[in-house]
Design an enzyme around this catalytic site. Structure first.
Site, PDB file in Angstrom:
ATOM      1  N   VAL A  94       0.883  -1.233   0.140  1.00 17.06           N
ATOM      2  CA  VAL A  94      -0.018  -0.001  -0.158  1.00 17.06           C
ATOM      3  C   VAL A  94       0.910   1.110   0.060  1.00 17.06           C
ATOM      4  O   VAL A  94       0.827   2.171  -0.887  1.00 17.06           O
ATOM      5  CB  VAL A  94      -1.028   0.023   1.160  1.00 17.06           C
ATOM      6  N   ALA A 154       2.475   1.622  -3.405  1.00 17.69           N
ATOM      7  CA  ALA A 154       1.719   2.189  -4.351  1.00 17.69           C
ATOM      8  C   ALA A 154       1.027   3.565  -4.331  1.00 17.69           C
ATOM      9  O   ALA A 154       0.689   4.257  -5.047  1.00 17.69           O
ATOM     10  CB  ALA A 154       0.354   1.097  -4.557  1.00 17.69           C
ATOM     11  N   GLU A 155       0.904   3.840  -2.815  1.00 21.13           N
ATOM     12  CA  GLU A 155       0.270   5.257  -2.569  1.00 21.13           C
ATOM     13  C   GLU A 155       1.464   6.420  -2.680  1.00 21.13           C
ATOM     14  O   GLU A 155       1.129   7.260  -3.230  1.00 21.13           O
ATOM     15  CB  GLU A 155      -0.210   5.319  -1.280  1.00 21.13           C
ATOM     16  N   SER A 156       2.674   6.083  -2.336  1.00 21.38           N
ATOM     17  CA  SER A 156       3.664   7.083  -2.229  1.00 21.38           C
ATOM     18  C   SER A 156       5.055   6.696  -2.751  1.00 21.38           C
ATOM     19  O   SER A 156       5.918   7.685  -2.760  1.00 21.38           O
ATOM     20  CB  SER A 156       3.741   7.875  -0.536  1.00 21.38           C
TER      21      SER A 156
END
Length: 166
Positions: free
Chosen positions: A53, A56-58
């Site tokens: 996560v 993928a997010e940052s």
């Protein structure tokens, strides 16, 4: 001959595992490893899921921002305020950029979504597209024949997001 093949097979497996571990470590910076491990344990999540996560997010950039979302796990201020209240924390905007606080809040929220949807892929879709969208999709037979899991995700970005995290 059988022993020789078994030894060669074991060496191949060992080399593959070592290479896979090296690849994971080179993609996922370990500087947040302790925080990720602690939050994974605290909220009963897989540390690899949290890493996915965050990646993928940052891309592991604590100062990342897109639209209204901020920090490693790209949490919006509105969601962060709700999470802080649920965790009994006093909210401040700086929390969004603090790796420790952001990972804790994002882990709490991801665990909450998994409990709500009882399915990791559906929870990941909600993390990306919002609970309102996912709830609508689950009611639509063309996206969810059982109202529980999504067999089709209508937003291309969200579909790619779920695949990228996994």
């Amino acid at each position: 001959m059988k022993i020789k093949k078994a030894i060669i097979g074991a060496l191949v497996v060992f080399a593959f595992v070592a290479l896979a571990n090296f690849a994971v470590k080179s993609v996922f910076p370990l500087k947040y490893g302790e925080t990720i491990a602690r939050c994974a344990t605290e909220f009963n999540l897989s540390d690899k899921l949290l890493m996915g996560v965050i990646y993928a997010e940052s891309g592991f950039e604590p100062m990342a921002h897109s639209g209204k979302a901020r920090g490693l796990m790209q949490i919006t201020e509105e969601t962060a305020k709700w999470i802080a209240e649920e965790l009994g924390l006093e909210y401040s905007e700086e929390m969004l950029y603090s790796p420790e606080a952001n990972i804790k809040m994002g882990s709490f929220y991801l665990a909450y979504l998994i409990r709500q949807y009882k399915n990791i892929d559906t929870a990941l879709a909600a993390y990306n597209a919002g609970m309102g969208n996912v709830s609508k999709w689950l009611k639509d037979k063309s996206y969810s024949p059982d109202g529980f899991r999504l067999t089709e995700i209508p937003y291309g970005e969200t579909k790619r997001y779920v695949q990228r995290v996994k």
